[in-house]
Design a protein around this motif. Structure first.
Motif, PDB file in Angstrom:
ATOM      1  N   ASP A  61       0.836  -1.208   0.000  1.00  0.00           N
ATOM      2  CA  ASP A  61       0.000   0.000   0.000  1.00  0.00           C
ATOM      3  C   ASP A  61       0.869   1.256   0.000  1.00  0.00           C
ATOM      4  O   ASP A  61       0.610   2.202  -0.749  1.00  0.00           O
ATOM      5  CB  ASP A  61      -0.900   0.056   1.244  1.00  0.00           C
ATOM      6  CG  ASP A  61      -1.938  -1.033   1.296  1.00  0.00           C
ATOM      7  OD1 ASP A  61      -2.360  -1.518   0.228  1.00  0.00           O
ATOM      8  OD2 ASP A  61      -2.329  -1.408   2.425  1.00  0.00           O
ATOM      9  N   ASP A  97       4.071   1.555  -0.896  1.00  0.00           N
ATOM     10  CA  ASP A  97       4.828   1.650  -2.145  1.00  0.00           C
ATOM     11  C   ASP A  97       3.969   2.166  -3.297  1.00  0.00           C
ATOM     12  O   ASP A  97       4.480   2.830  -4.206  1.00  0.00           O
ATOM     13  CB  ASP A  97       5.433   0.291  -2.519  1.00  0.00           C
ATOM     14  CG  ASP A  97       6.538  -0.142  -1.568  1.00  0.00           C
ATOM     15  OD1 ASP A  97       7.051   0.699  -0.802  1.00  0.00           O
ATOM     16  OD2 ASP A  97       6.875  -1.340  -1.581  1.00  0.00           O
ATOM     17  N   ALA A  98       2.675   1.886  -3.252  1.00  0.00           N
ATOM     18  CA  ALA A  98       1.768   2.305  -4.332  1.00  0.00           C
ATOM     19  C   ALA A  98       1.209   3.710  -4.124  1.00  0.00           C
ATOM     20  O   ALA A  98       0.546   4.245  -5.016  1.00  0.00           O
ATOM     21  CB  ALA A  98       0.610   1.316  -4.446  1.00  0.00           C
ATOM     22  N   THR A  99       1.495   4.329  -2.988  1.00  0.00           N
ATOM     23  CA  THR A  99       0.977   5.662  -2.691  1.00  0.00           C
ATOM     24  C   THR A  99       1.598   6.698  -3.618  1.00  0.00           C
ATOM     25  O   THR A  99       2.801   6.715  -3.823  1.00  0.00           O
ATOM     26  CB  THR A  99       1.278   6.037  -1.225  1.00  0.00           C
ATOM     27  OG1 THR A  99       0.676   5.068  -0.378  1.00  0.00           O
ATOM     28  CG2 THR A  99       0.734   7.421  -0.893  1.00  0.00           C
ATOM     29  N   ARG A 100       0.776   7.556  -4.170  1.00  0.00           N
ATOM     30  CA  ARG A 100       1.244   8.642  -5.030  1.00  0.00           C
ATOM     31  C   ARG A 100       1.254   9.928  -4.231  1.00  0.00           C
ATOM     32  O   ARG A 100       0.370  10.176  -3.412  1.00  0.00           O
ATOM     33  CB  ARG A 100       0.346   8.803  -6.259  1.00  0.00           C
ATOM     34  CG  ARG A 100       0.406   7.624  -7.186  1.00  0.00           C
ATOM     35  CD  ARG A 100       1.799   7.517  -7.829  1.00  0.00           C
ATOM     36  NE  ARG A 100       2.155   6.149  -8.129  1.00  0.00           N
ATOM     37  CZ  ARG A 100       3.172   5.477  -7.601  1.00  0.00           C
ATOM     38  NH1 ARG A 100       3.953   6.005  -6.719  1.00  0.00           N
ATOM     39  NH2 ARG A 100       3.440   4.248  -7.961  1.00  0.00           N
ATOM     40  N   GLY A 101       2.272  10.752  -4.471  1.00  0.00           N
ATOM     41  CA  GLY A 101       2.389  12.015  -3.765  1.00  0.00           C
ATOM     42  C   GLY A 101       3.120  11.847  -2.446  1.00  0.00           C
ATOM     43  O   GLY A 101       3.693  10.804  -2.163  1.00  0.00           O
ATOM     44  N   ARG A 119       7.801  10.089  -1.032  1.00  0.00           N
ATOM     45  CA  ARG A 119       7.177  10.681  -2.211  1.00  0.00           C
ATOM     46  C   ARG A 119       6.997   9.558  -3.218  1.00  0.00           C
ATOM     47  O   ARG A 119       7.949   8.882  -3.572  1.00  0.00           O
ATOM     48  CB  ARG A 119       8.021  11.787  -2.819  1.00  0.00           C
ATOM     49  CG  ARG A 119       7.417  12.256  -4.152  1.00  0.00           C
ATOM     50  CD  ARG A 119       7.840  13.589  -4.639  1.00  0.00           C
ATOM     51  NE  ARG A 119       7.597  14.720  -3.771  1.00  0.00           N
ATOM     52  CZ  ARG A 119       6.391  15.260  -3.514  1.00  0.00           C
ATOM     53  NH1 ARG A 119       5.320  14.749  -4.040  1.00  0.00           N
ATOM     54  NH2 ARG A 119       6.280  16.307  -2.732  1.00  0.00           N
ATOM     55  N   ASP A 120       5.751   9.365  -3.637  1.00  0.00           N
ATOM     56  CA  ASP A 120       5.411   8.295  -4.582  1.00  0.00           C
ATOM     57  C   ASP A 120       5.925   6.944  -4.101  1.00  0.00           C
ATOM     58  O   ASP A 120       6.447   6.142  -4.870  1.00  0.00           O
ATOM     59  CB  ASP A 120       5.947   8.619  -5.977  1.00  0.00           C
ATOM     60  CG  ASP A 120       5.297   9.864  -6.555  1.00  0.00           C
ATOM     61  OD1 ASP A 120       4.131  10.143  -6.218  1.00  0.00           O
ATOM     62  OD2 ASP A 120       5.955  10.568  -7.343  1.00  0.00           O
ATOM     63  N   GLY A 121       5.798   6.685  -2.783  1.00  0.00           N
ATOM     64  CA  GLY A 121       6.157   5.400  -2.211  1.00  0.00           C
ATOM     65  C   GLY A 121       7.634   5.179  -1.976  1.00  0.00           C
ATOM     66  O   GLY A 121       8.037   4.117  -1.527  1.00  0.00           O
TER      67      GLY A 121
END
Length: 108
Positions: free
Chosen positions: A16, A18-22, A83-85
């Motif tokens: 989760d 690692d897949a976060t954007r921003g 940032r972005d995972g």
């Protein structure tokens, strides 16, 4: 998402995160940790000063907790700025509001 006041059991997996954007700030610690309690006024003030909508997730950590182990957390509190995972900065037992504010500014 402003400052988050409470540590919660792991709700996120490493996938989760690692897949976060921003931007995202993970804060590892526990509610009973003296160092964590002592850092909270600094963490809260830094997020309030930043005024940015940087998500802040307080992860209750401990032995066998996979998210903290995946970030090799050894001391509490540990703030991981992503940032972005991808980890871009880390503060372990942040000494003051300024250190956290500066990290947030670099993240935004």
């Amino acid at each position: 998402m402003p400052y988050t006041p409470d540590f919660v059991p792991e709700a996120l997996t490493r996938a989760d995160v690692d897949a976060t954007r921003g931007p995202l700030v993970l804060e590892f610690g526990t509610p009973w940790c003296g160092w964590c309690s002592g850092a909270q006024p600094h963490v809260r003030a830094a997020f309030e000063q930043a005024g940015a909508e940087v998500p802040h997730v307080k992860v209750e950590d401990g032995p066998g907790r996979p998210l903290g182990r995946s970030f090799k957390v050894k001391l509490w509190p540990t703030l991981v700025f992503l940032r972005d995972g991808v980890e871009v900065e880390r503060l372990v037992r942040p000494p003051n509001t300024t250190a956290i504010s500066e990290a947030l500014q670099r993240l935004s």
